[in-house]
Write an enzyme that holds these catalytic residues in place. Structure first.
Site, PDB file in Angstrom:
ATOM      1  N   ASN A 245      14.486  15.249  -6.189  1.00 25.15           N
ATOM      2  CA  ASN A 245      15.190  14.772  -7.378  1.00 25.15           C
ATOM      3  C   ASN A 245      15.906  15.965  -8.014  1.00 25.15           C
ATOM      4  OD1 ASN A 245      16.062  13.637  -9.742  1.00 25.15           O
ATOM      5  ND2 ASN A 245      14.012  13.390 -10.642  1.00 25.15           N
TER       6      ASN A 245
ATOM      7  N   SER B  53       5.468  18.939 -10.637  1.00 28.53           N
ATOM      8  CA  SER B  53       5.328  20.390 -10.431  1.00 28.53           C
ATOM      9  C   SER B  53       4.762  20.773  -9.060  1.00 28.53           C
ATOM     10  CB  SER B  53       4.477  21.006 -11.549  1.00 28.53           C
ATOM     11  OG  SER B  53       5.158  20.905 -12.789  1.00 28.53           O
TER      12      SER B  53
ATOM     13  N   HIS C 143      12.426   6.716 -14.003  1.00 26.66           N
ATOM     14  CA  HIS C 143      11.905   8.082 -14.118  1.00 26.66           C
ATOM     15  C   HIS C 143      11.529   8.364 -15.572  1.00 26.66           C
ATOM     16  CE1 HIS C 143      11.708  12.452 -14.120  1.00 26.66           C
ATOM     17  NE2 HIS C 143      11.543  12.377 -12.811  1.00 26.66           N
TER      18      HIS C 143
ATOM     19  N   GLU D 236       3.769   9.781 -11.345  1.00 26.66           N
ATOM     20  CA  GLU D 236       4.253  11.030 -11.917  1.00 26.66           C
ATOM     21  C   GLU D 236       3.666  11.196 -13.321  1.00 26.66           C
ATOM     22  OE1 GLU D 236       7.878  12.692  -9.936  1.00 26.66           O
ATOM     23  OE2 GLU D 236       8.654  11.359 -11.476  1.00 26.66           O
TER      24      GLU D 236
ATOM     25  N   LYS E   2      17.951  15.840 -10.380  1.00 23.17           N
ATOM     26  CA  LYS E   2      18.185  15.560 -11.815  1.00 23.17           C
ATOM     27  C   LYS E   2      19.633  15.880 -12.203  1.00 23.17           C
ATOM     28  CE  LYS E   2      13.385  16.735 -12.544  1.00 23.17           C
ATOM     29  NZ  LYS E   2      12.326  16.806 -13.521  1.00 23.17           N
TER      30      LYS E   2
ATOM     31  N   GLU F  49      11.910  10.776 -17.472  1.00 21.87           N
ATOM     32  CA  GLU F  49      12.953  11.387 -18.317  1.00 21.87           C
ATOM     33  C   GLU F  49      13.909  10.316 -18.839  1.00 21.87           C
ATOM     34  OE1 GLU F  49      14.096  14.361 -15.491  1.00 21.87           O
ATOM     35  OE2 GLU F  49      12.255  15.468 -15.897  1.00 21.87           O
TER      36      GLU F  49
HETATM   37  C1  PEP Z   1      10.416  14.852 -11.071  1.00 30.30           C
HETATM   38  O1  PEP Z   1      11.309  15.065 -11.896  1.00 30.30           O
HETATM   39  O2  PEP Z   1      10.316  13.740 -10.540  1.00 30.30           O
HETATM   40  C2  PEP Z   1       9.507  15.941 -10.744  1.00 30.30           C
HETATM   41  C3  PEP Z   1       8.466  15.698 -10.018  1.00 30.30           C
HETATM   42  O3  PEP Z   1       9.866  17.174 -11.246  1.00 30.30           O
HETATM   43  P1  PEP Z   1       9.063  18.560 -11.019  1.00 30.30           P
HETATM   44  O4  PEP Z   1       8.708  18.647  -9.572  1.00 30.30           O
HETATM   45  O5  PEP Z   1      10.007  19.611 -11.447  1.00 30.30           O
HETATM   46  O6  PEP Z   1       7.838  18.465 -11.881  1.00 30.30           O
END
Ligand code: PEP
Length: 259
Positions: A14, A220, A100, A173, A16, A102
């Protein structure tokens, strides 16, 4: 939609809104080159909308698939700024991320909308939806995680009819782990995935879940912590944000989980 093997593990990048068009295409070329001899599992890249068609052209003759970071719940009409499932298919997408966290935070997307989006994607029939769920810090601290996950799944999936080989990916997530650098303990992820699997079994029955669903983890993940998530029951892959912005780092993550 390609006839995918549901038992395949999958890694989804992703990107973003982290890269410009130019930067996306540079990274897409590097990814294509890095993954050129990589044959295991499925690798999906989700650039921004603007970069989709160009990225698709770059990925010609590559095993890397394309996904979108969002999708709308209608196919056509007066919906300024939105992009429909059919348009994403036309642009070369095979996957679409839905809900998602966000978007839930900044665009106030809720599970009623997520449900509508999921229905539209399934009606289109040519995209694999990646439906995001996960608890926030407060919900985790107050021991509400299991309830939140179950509730989000019911809201997103109730009344959904799954036909034939249609696949659905659920991305667990935890909001507190996304982009924070805080990693979940693999045992906690394993437990949450079990809750998700059992809830899906309740909604659809075990056979449909086995044949049509995958559950992936995101939050992460990087090349240093990915080892903890390899070979964990009910973790069918990963959704990767920050660590997908560098081809070497993303390759290490993909290699660890897919090989
Ligand atoms: C995400 O945005 O779906 C995600 C998992 O981000 P990150 O790996 O940076 O935590």
């Amino acid at each position: 939609m390609k006839n995918k093997i549901i038992n395949n593990k999958i890694v989804v990048a992703n990107w973003k809104m982290r890269l410009s068009l130019k930067e996306s295409l540079i990274l897409a070329k590097k990814m294509k080159n890095k993954f050129k001899n990589f044959k295991s599992g499925e690798v999906v890249i989700c650039p921004n909308f603007l970069s989709l068609c160009h990225t698709k052209n770059i990925m010609e003759n590559s095993s890397i698939n394309l996904g979108s970071q969002n999708v709308f719940w209608e196919e056509k009409g007066s919906y300024t700024g939105e992009v429909s499932p059919g348009m994403l298919v036309e642009a070369g997408c095979e996957y679409a991320i839905i809900g998602h966290s966000e978007r839930r935070k900044y665009i106030l997307e809720n599970y009623e909308m997520i449900h509508q989006k999921l229905k539209a994607v399934l009606n289109n029939g040519k995209l694999v939806p990646i439906v995001c769920i996960g608890e926030n810090t407060e919900e985790r601290k107050t021991d509400q995680r299991d309830f939140i996950l179950t509730d989000q799944l019911y809201q997103a999936l109730s009344g959904i009819n799954i036909v034939g080989e249609q696949q659905i990916i659920i991305a667990y997530e935890p909001i507190w782990a996304i982009g924070s650098g805080i990693t979940i303990e693999p045992a906690e992820a394993k437990y949450a995935h079990k809750i998700i699997k059992l809830t899906l079994n309740d909604i659809f029955g075990m056979q449909v879940v086995k044949d049509n669903f995958r559950i992936i983890y995101g939050g992460s993940i990087n090349s240093r912590n990915v080892k903890g998530f390899v070979n964990i029951e009910d973790i069918d892959g990963l959704l990767v944000g920050g660590a997908s912005l560098d081809e070497d780092e993303f390759y290490k993550v993909a290699k660890a989980i897919l090989k």
